[in-house]
Design a protein around this motif. Structure first.
Motif, PDB file in Angstrom:
ATOM      1  N   GLY A   1      98.737 -47.343  31.775  1.00  0.00           N
ATOM      2  CA  GLY A   1      99.472 -46.638  32.820  1.00  0.00           C
ATOM      3  C   GLY A   1      99.196 -47.129  34.224  1.00  0.00           C
ATOM      4  N   ARG A   2      98.444 -48.250  34.372  1.00  0.00           N
ATOM      5  CA  ARG A   2      98.183 -48.804  35.707  1.00  0.00           C
ATOM      6  C   ARG A   2      99.280 -49.814  36.057  1.00  0.00           C
ATOM      7  N   THR A   3      99.599 -49.872  37.346  1.00  0.00           N
ATOM      8  CA  THR A   3     100.714 -50.705  37.780  1.00  0.00           C
ATOM      9  C   THR A   3     100.231 -51.926  38.554  1.00  0.00           C
ATOM     10  N   ILE A   4     101.102 -52.920  38.590  1.00  0.00           N
ATOM     11  CA  ILE A   4     100.952 -54.086  39.456  1.00  0.00           C
ATOM     12  C   ILE A   4     102.302 -54.301  40.108  1.00  0.00           C
ATOM     13  N   PHE A   5     102.299 -54.667  41.396  1.00  0.00           N
ATOM     14  CA  PHE A   5     103.583 -54.858  42.080  1.00  0.00           C
ATOM     15  C   PHE A   5     103.420 -55.827  43.235  1.00  0.00           C
ATOM     16  N   SER A   6     104.531 -56.455  43.585  1.00  0.00           N
ATOM     17  CA  SER A   6     104.585 -57.237  44.820  1.00  0.00           C
ATOM     18  C   SER A   6     105.448 -56.477  45.815  1.00  0.00           C
ATOM     19  N   ALA A   7     105.145 -56.653  47.090  1.00  0.00           N
ATOM     20  CA  ALA A   7     105.854 -55.924  48.137  1.00  0.00           C
ATOM     21  C   ALA A   7     105.972 -56.779  49.382  1.00  0.00           C
ATOM     22  N   THR A   8     107.093 -56.615  50.060  1.00  0.00           N
ATOM     23  CA  THR A   8     107.230 -57.206  51.388  1.00  0.00           C
ATOM     24  C   THR A   8     106.565 -56.267  52.390  1.00  0.00           C
ATOM     25  N   LEU A   9     106.273 -56.811  53.566  1.00  0.00           N
ATOM     26  CA  LEU A   9     105.746 -55.985  54.643  1.00  0.00           C
ATOM     27  C   LEU A   9     106.859 -55.656  55.621  1.00  0.00           C
ATOM     28  N   THR A  10     106.592 -54.715  56.486  1.00  0.00           N
ATOM     29  CA  THR A  10     107.650 -54.255  57.387  1.00  0.00           C
ATOM     30  C   THR A  10     108.098 -55.324  58.370  1.00  0.00           C
ATOM     31  N   ASN A  11     107.286 -56.375  58.544  1.00  0.00           N
ATOM     32  CA  ASN A  11     107.748 -57.448  59.431  1.00  0.00           C
ATOM     33  C   ASN A  11     108.767 -58.349  58.746  1.00  0.00           C
ATOM     34  N   GLY A  12     108.986 -58.127  57.414  1.00  0.00           N
ATOM     35  CA  GLY A  12     110.011 -58.870  56.698  1.00  0.00           C
ATOM     36  C   GLY A  12     109.638 -60.289  56.340  1.00  0.00           C
ATOM     37  N   VAL A  13     108.421 -60.724  56.625  1.00  0.00           N
ATOM     38  CA  VAL A  13     108.025 -62.112  56.375  1.00  0.00           C
ATOM     39  C   VAL A  13     106.983 -62.192  55.270  1.00  0.00           C
ATOM     40  N   GLN A  14     105.876 -61.499  55.436  1.00  0.00           N
ATOM     41  CA  GLN A  14     104.786 -61.587  54.476  1.00  0.00           C
ATOM     42  C   GLN A  14     105.091 -60.793  53.200  1.00  0.00           C
ATOM     43  N   ARG A  15     104.436 -61.213  52.129  1.00  0.00           N
ATOM     44  CA  ARG A  15     104.535 -60.513  50.866  1.00  0.00           C
ATOM     45  C   ARG A  15     103.186 -60.588  50.169  1.00  0.00           C
ATOM     46  N   GLY A  16     102.854 -59.571  49.403  1.00  0.00           N
ATOM     47  CA  GLY A  16     101.585 -59.562  48.697  1.00  0.00           C
ATOM     48  C   GLY A  16     101.705 -58.939  47.328  1.00  0.00           C
ATOM     49  N   VAL A  17     100.624 -59.033  46.546  1.00  0.00           N
ATOM     50  CA  VAL A  17     100.546 -58.417  45.225  1.00  0.00           C
ATOM     51  C   VAL A  17      99.376 -57.442  45.228  1.00  0.00           C
ATOM     52  N   TRP A  18      99.632 -56.216  44.733  1.00  0.00           N
ATOM     53  CA  TRP A  18      98.604 -55.179  44.648  1.00  0.00           C
ATOM     54  C   TRP A  18      98.525 -54.666  43.223  1.00  0.00           C
ATOM     55  N   VAL A  19      97.359 -54.163  42.858  1.00  0.00           N
ATOM     56  CA  VAL A  19      97.155 -53.594  41.536  1.00  0.00           C
ATOM     57  C   VAL A  19      96.489 -52.230  41.691  1.00  0.00           C
ATOM     58  N   GLU A  20      96.849 -51.299  40.806  1.00  0.00           N
ATOM     59  CA  GLU A  20      96.218 -49.983  40.800  1.00  0.00           C
ATOM     60  C   GLU A  20      94.851 -50.056  40.130  1.00  0.00           C
ATOM     61  N   THR A  21      93.886 -49.387  40.697  1.00  0.00           N
ATOM     62  CA  THR A  21      92.555 -49.247  40.106  1.00  0.00           C
ATOM     63  C   THR A  21      92.167 -47.772  40.190  1.00  0.00           C
ATOM     64  N   PRO A  22      91.085 -47.348  39.529  1.00  0.00           N
ATOM     65  CA  PRO A  22      90.648 -45.955  39.667  1.00  0.00           C
ATOM     66  C   PRO A  22      90.305 -45.578  41.099  1.00  0.00           C
ATOM     67  N   GLU A  23      89.957 -46.580  41.911  1.00  0.00           N
ATOM     68  CA  GLU A  23      89.591 -46.319  43.309  1.00  0.00           C
ATOM     69  C   GLU A  23      90.792 -46.387  44.246  1.00  0.00           C
ATOM     70  N   GLY A  24      91.957 -46.782  43.741  1.00  0.00           N
ATOM     71  CA  GLY A  24      93.129 -46.917  44.592  1.00  0.00           C
ATOM     72  C   GLY A  24      93.755 -48.294  44.477  1.00  0.00           C
ATOM     73  N   LEU A  25      94.649 -48.619  45.396  1.00  0.00           N
ATOM     74  CA  LEU A  25      95.345 -49.903  45.361  1.00  0.00           C
ATOM     75  C   LEU A  25      94.422 -51.018  45.858  1.00  0.00           C
ATOM     76  N   ARG A  26      94.437 -52.139  45.131  1.00  0.00           N
ATOM     77  CA  ARG A  26      93.608 -53.285  45.518  1.00  0.00           C
ATOM     78  C   ARG A  26      94.501 -54.518  45.660  1.00  0.00           C
ATOM     79  N   PRO A  27      94.401 -55.245  46.778  1.00  0.00           N
ATOM     80  CA  PRO A  27      95.219 -56.451  46.951  1.00  0.00           C
ATOM     81  C   PRO A  27      94.686 -57.594  46.096  1.00  0.00           C
ATOM     82  N   ILE A  28      95.618 -58.391  45.557  1.00  0.00           N
ATOM     83  CA  ILE A  28      95.269 -59.550  44.736  1.00  0.00           C
ATOM     84  C   ILE A  28      95.510 -60.849  45.497  1.00  0.00           C
ATOM     85  N   ALA A  29      96.655 -60.966  46.136  1.00  0.00           N
ATOM     86  CA  ALA A  29      96.985 -62.190  46.879  1.00  0.00           C
ATOM     87  C   ALA A  29      98.053 -61.887  47.919  1.00  0.00           C
ATOM     88  N   PHE A  30      98.047 -62.667  48.994  1.00  0.00           N
ATOM     89  CA  PHE A  30      99.025 -62.517  50.071  1.00  0.00           C
ATOM     90  C   PHE A  30      99.748 -63.836  50.289  1.00  0.00           C
TER      91      PHE A  30
END
Length: 544
Positions: A318-347
């Protein structure tokens, strides 16, 4: 002439030592044998479940495999006596290979005379769960069948094929809408529970349609979320789902879902609705939660805020992984759910004002796939940019096993099993990443002697970083493994399934002579060989 004399104890000791040595050598011989293959079905050979004279004629592009190593596939049969051809679905679920459904057969659960009809497009969304039950979507033909209701979904329950849902059927849990317009995503969990994402039609006009997500609860489909309905886990009672856009829901094997959509807030009176906010949700049918929301702070990026969520997936925990753009419309990253919260994987490109200490390995573009396995480990296909990076070494696959992202393979690396000086030219696809840490990927090659007939291959890398070639275009392949009748063919192409936790995958292989077949490849586990080797070394030490 002198002779060596042995006592009875010496003879028994030597005999035991020889037996132990032979047992020690056996697993190393198995390891050196490389990948094992098993033939499932082949062109020109008798059709499982067919009548006399019926043989396989061809196979669909991608087969599926479950955790038990059972395979299901769509194929084409031919009657050699009449010349008639037909399509069918075959499965090893429950034991021996058997025919599940056949073109022209009466459809279970619908009126007499309604049959499976597989023109273009044929059946799709073929799946095989760990219970050995098959599910698929298919076209229909027969009395009362027209364009609007000619597609449905079927799934086995304990080996019996059952009708689940049909296009233009009443939309479940919705009284004021006419029916289902189009299926977007269908799923069948390992416990046999059905789920779907679909478009449904408004009551006033068939030209007005909305999108919804349903999941089975106690044998009945229950509406989880829909456009125009209340937002799950809403921050405000007046929040509504405005639009799912072109996004689709993804279901895991444990009957959980991840999906994204735009949320608006009804401000009441003549004030209208607020500006849409992108949100990602996940969970089971009775426990949908908000994972992340647009315009909120992005963990790991100083001053960053989420924009839109693009790619996303959910593991069986039931844990998720997702990529997202940032509000500046340029950068994008990948985050994963952990028991402690969202953790970034790469930008992607670093944000202005961040230091090297704030950054994870930066990338210029994320590839076509990332995976989160059930041990919360991540595999990521990406393209890098920076000092010293060229077009020949910019693609790679990275793995995060214990909180640290590490490179496992990159273009210009030597390709295992391909010959001296042969390197990876392009990482084509990250096919899968299983729970024992095995990566499966396809790649193109470059080097001396490489041409269009031998430049494409399939490799696996285990948790220790050991790379193994599974299959390559242009290689000789014995289509009769484990028999004395060797029949060598030249591989022209192949389509792999994902790899299960036993190192098994299904392969459709096409050969230069125009024939094709469905096979199961098994990659030996190096860890088992090492354990046996250490055990043998201990035994030999004891013998001494």
């Amino acid at each position: 002439m002198s002779a060596l004399l042995f006592s009875g104890n010496h003879v028994r000791s030597v005999a035991a030592l020889l037996i132990l040595i032979s047992l020690c050598l056996l697993p190393f011989r198995i390891a050196r044998a490389g990948v094992d293959y098993r033939l499932v079905a082949f062109e020109g050979r008798p059709v499982a479940g067919g009548v006399s004279g019926e043989v396989y004629h061809a196979f669909s592009s991608r087969s599926v495999i479950n955790m038990s190593g059972q395979v299901a596939f769509r194929g084409f049969g031919e009657n050699l006596n009449t010349g008639d051809r037909f399509q069918g679905v075959w499965s090893e679920g429950g034991g021996a290979l058997r025919m599940i459904a056949r073109e022209g057969d009466q459809v279970p659960g619908l009126a007499q005379g309604i049959v499976f009809d597989w023109p273009t497009p044929p059946i799709d969304q073929l799946a095989l769960n760990d219970a050995g039950d098959v599910s698929f979507r298919s076209m229909l033909e027969g009395p009362g069948v027209g364009f609007n209701n000619a597609r449905g979904f079927w799934a086995e329950q304990d080996g019996v094929l059952q009708f689940k849902f049909r296009r233009w059927s009443d939309a479940p849990d919705l009284e004021s809408f006419t029916g289902i317009r189009q299926f977007r995503r269908l799923a069948h969990s390992h416990a046999g529970q059905f789920a779907m994402a679909a478009d449904f039609i408004g009551a006033a006009s068939t030209s007005t349609w909305f999108r919804g997500i349903w999941m089975e609860v106690d044998g009945e489909l229950q509406l989880i979320a829909r456009e125009g309905g209340s937002a799950p886990d809403a921050r405000h009672a007046s929040e509504l789902i405005d639009d799912f856009g072109h996004a689709v829901a993804y279901f895991n094997k444990s009957h959980q879902v991840v999906f994204v959509g735009d949320v608006v807030r009804d401000r009441g009176g003549n004030k209208g609705f607020s500006f849409p906010t992108h949100v990602i949700w996940a969970g089971g049918p009775e426990s949908i939660r908000e994972v992340a929301r647009g315009s909120t702070a992005t963990p790991g990026i100083v001053g960053g805020r989420f924009g839109e969520f693009t790619q996303y997936d959910i593991n069986d925990n039931g844990r998720t992984i997702f990529s997202a753009t940032l509000t500046n419309g340029v950068q994008r990253g990948v985050w994963v759910e952990t028991p402690e919260g969202l953790r970034p994987i790469a930008f992607e490109e670093p944000l202005e004002g961040t230091s090297e200490d704030d950054l994870y390995p930066a990338t210029s573009r994320f590839g076509n796939r990332f995976y989160l396995n059930n041990h919360d480990q991540v595999a990521l296909h990406a393209r890098v940019a920076g000092p010293g990076v060229t077009s020949s070494d910019r693609d790679g696959i990275w793995v995060d096993r214990n909180g640290d992202l590490g490179l496992v393979v990159r273009t210009s690396d030597e390709a295992a099993g391909a010959g001296p000086g042969i390197v990876f030219d392009e990482i084509n696809e990250l096919v899968s990443f299983n729970d024992v840490g095995q990566i499966l990927f396809t790649a193109l090659l470059r080097g001396s002697g490489i041409d269009e007939g031998n430049d494409f291959g399939l490799w696996t890398i285990d948790a220790r970083g050991q790379m193994e070639l599974i299959l390559r275009e242009g290689q000789l392949f014995n289509i009769n493994p484990f028999t004395l009748e060797t029949d060598l063919r030249i591989v022209k192409g192949f389509v792999p399934s994902e790899m299960n936790d036993s190192g098994q995958l299904a392969l459709k292989i096409l050969f230069e002579d125009g024939t094709s077949g469905v096979f199961v490849a098994t990659v030996p586990e190096a860890g088992t060989v090492l354990v046996l080797g250490f055990g043998c070394a201990w035994g030999l030490r004891r013998q001494n």
